[in-house]
Design a protein around this motif. Structure first.
Motif: not given
Length: 116
Positions: A4-18, A26-37
């Motif tokens: 559990t935490g707070t979304i700090r940053n939503v990076l631009p989505p990436k698409t492609g053909e495989g 989609q990549e997101v940066i989550l900041e955790t909770e607690g004394k040392y996030p």
């Protein structure tokens, strides 16, 4: 695993053909909770890459799997998210410059105040 935490940053989505067709990531940066996030980058693939909860400042609970792989003698670890849902409790306060404050006691009271 869940975290559990707070979304700090939503990076631009990436698409492609495989070889199996189109993909979306989609990549997101989550900041955790607690004394040392900590900041953790989570990757969501396919349909899971589209969630209305992917907004800066959203308090969320992410279910994920960790996976490591070796390439040329080095190891790389991915945190692959497979579910995101709202976290319980209050949403964090967000200032105009998108700085996240977890409670009002840490928020600056005046822009001219120096932290030292």
């Amino acid at each position: 695993m869940d975290i559990t935490g707070t979304i700090r940053n939503v990076l631009p989505p990436k698409t492609g053909e495989g070889k199996n067709g189109p993909w979306k990531k989609q990549e997101v940066i989550l900041e955790t909770e607690g004394k040392y996030p900590k900041n953790i980058c989570f990757t969501f693939w396919g349909d899971k890459a589209e969630s209305p909860l992917f907004r800066n400042g959203s308090a969320v609970k992410i279910s994920f799997d960790l996976e490591s792989r070796e390439f040329n003698g080095r190891w790389y670890t991915d945190a692959k998210g497979w579910k995101v849902e709202p976290a319980g409790g209050e949403a964090p306060q967000i200032s105009e410059d998108n700085t996240i404050y977890h409670d009002e006691s840490n928020a600056p009271t005046d822009a001219d105040d120096l932290p030292f």
